[in-house]
Enzyme design. Sequence first.
Site, short mmCIF file in Angstrom:
data_model
loop_
_atom_site.label_atom_id
_atom_site.label_comp_id
_atom_site.label_asym_id
_atom_site.label_seq_id
_atom_site.Cartn_x
_atom_site.Cartn_y
_atom_site.Cartn_z
N SER A 162 0.81 -1.22 0.00
CA SER A 162 0.00 0.00 0.00
C SER A 162 0.85 1.27 0.00
O SER A 162 0.34 2.35 -0.31
CB SER A 162 -0.94 0.00 1.19
OG SER A 162 -0.20 -0.10 2.39
N ASP A 206 -4.66 6.10 10.84
CA ASP A 206 -3.68 5.64 9.86
C ASP A 206 -2.41 6.45 10.04
O ASP A 206 -2.35 7.63 9.68
CB ASP A 206 -4.24 5.82 8.44
CG ASP A 206 -3.26 5.36 7.36
OD1 ASP A 206 -2.10 5.07 7.68
OD2 ASP A 206 -3.68 5.31 6.18
N HIS A 259 0.36 5.39 5.95
CA HIS A 259 0.31 6.03 4.64
C HIS A 259 0.39 7.54 4.83
O HIS A 259 0.24 8.03 5.95
CB HIS A 259 -1.00 5.65 3.93
CG HIS A 259 -1.20 4.17 3.90
ND1 HIS A 259 -2.09 3.52 4.72
CD2 HIS A 259 -0.57 3.22 3.18
CE1 HIS A 259 -2.01 2.21 4.49
NE2 HIS A 259 -1.10 2.00 3.57
#
Length: 441
Positions: free
Chosen positions: A165, A416, A419
């Site tokens: 990712s 998160d 990312h």
Amino acid sequence: MGAHQYHQPLHPHSHKPSSSKNPGCFLSKAVCAWLACGFLSLALLHLLCCSPAGNQRPAFSPLLSYINNTYSFVSSVPGAGGAKSCNYSEGQWVWAPGHARRYNGSQCDVKESHDCIRNGRPDTGYLDWRWQPAGGPSSCPLPAFDAGAFLSAVRGKHVAFIGDSMARNQAQSLVCLLSAAFPSRLLRRDEEKKHTFWRYAFPARDVTVSFYWTPFLVRATGKAEDESVPYSHVHLDQPGDRWAADAGTIDVAVLAAGHWLLNGAIYYSGGEVVGAHNAPAGLNYTGVGYARPLRMVYRKAVERLSSSESDGRPRTLVLATFSPAHFDGSPIDSPTACTRMEPYREGEKEVAWICKEVRDIVYDEAEAARARGASATRVEVLDVTKLATMRPDGHPGVYMNRDPFKHGVPDKIYSDCLHFCLPGPVDTFNEILLQILRKRR
Ligand SMILES: *[C@@H]1O[C@H](CO)[C@@H](O)[C@H](O)[C@H]1NC(C)=O
Ligand SMILES: *[C@@H]1O[C@H](CO)[C@@H](O)[C@H](O)[C@H]1NC(C)=O
Ligand SMILES: *[C@@H]1O[C@H](CO)[C@@H](O)[C@H](O)[C@H]1NC(C)=O
Ligand SMILES: *[C@@H]1O[C@H](CO)[C@@H](O)[C@H](O)[C@H]1NC(C)=O
């Protein structure tokens, strides 16, 4: 969604930023680094990836006044080879208002959980920094991203991002940076699993950009395909099906993996189990750690992408290094995970040793590939580990959710911290990628 099953009662006090080499950690160094680099980020991967679905600022420096979000540097950099001696991997983040405000994530279809502005993130200071490589702006400038220069550098080519990712985060950043300046068209996308495969075209220079979700680079079943399954089954001797089928069409491949290998899997070669990392003890598999499988998957991917030289296509392989998470001991569902609003200062944060080890493996594999001497294949390293380590402020955090505080501050909410927001620090990965692609061989 089950990610809580990975939540361990971590040290509750280790969230504070620390200037020591072993940040707020009462656990062993190894465990700490593991937490910093692998474990929690994988909880997030589990949550995010398989699913289809303050204002302190450094004093204003006159030196920087000429740097703004225009393309002021580009003209001063001679076409190709201008930055030949530059090493972008060391350096520091310097304040540059507006530098990273280059596009509107909602207009280039970024993953919703990375669209921090749309999701209501109120502070925007994380967009006001640029990476200054060691050596300083006169000897080693890193120009702001120039979409025209990028498309010219890869005119007529297929640029493929292959990996986990973080590969996708960078791929989406590139599509946004390019489509802010040039017309683009979505050519293909896996509609069922929207974020596992897609391809955009930039007709102005006949360029295509693809993303292939392949978190182990090689063929993997189980959890890598379906988050409800507990383990991944990874075939070290077989490149990922989808990208391997397209290998003959790929001119520039950016490979990024690491997080899932740190997390572990059951590994196979020739259809037989060769060992496992972090598999349940009851299965009695031989522990193989993460380093050897990591080397093997990079080697297999590089081999596959070099071996189609018979088609006479000169190919550039760019191996991206590890970009760590910043939970820093906070539980993944804490509303205060990665809430810092500015980068770490020089000396405030060291690159964790496990991240260095993963980075060194990538350098080694790049070197090994060059030594094997596939003449038509150019192999480069995109070393983002240090610059990513210094950006705890650039992640979505709770703003992976839309308007997370509209009903007050919840006790638990997923963050998160792996990312990057789009736009955000990951755009810098592509600024460096551009310089790599422009560099004369
Ligand atoms: C940035 O560039 C623009 C356009 O060239 C210019 O008008 C502006 O004054 C510059 N800003 C700074 C801080 O130098
Ligand atoms: C760039 O710097 C990094 C970190 O100091 C080092 O590991 C790497 O070998 C350097 N790269 C080149 C091409 O010199
Ligand atoms: C981004 O684009 C969307 C959709 O066009 C628009 O609604 C939104 O206001 C824009 N956001 C910013 C910050 O300009
Ligand atoms: C694993 O080893 C233990 C102890 O030797 C044994 O009792 C158990 O049956 C083994 N499990 C499997 C799945 O082979």
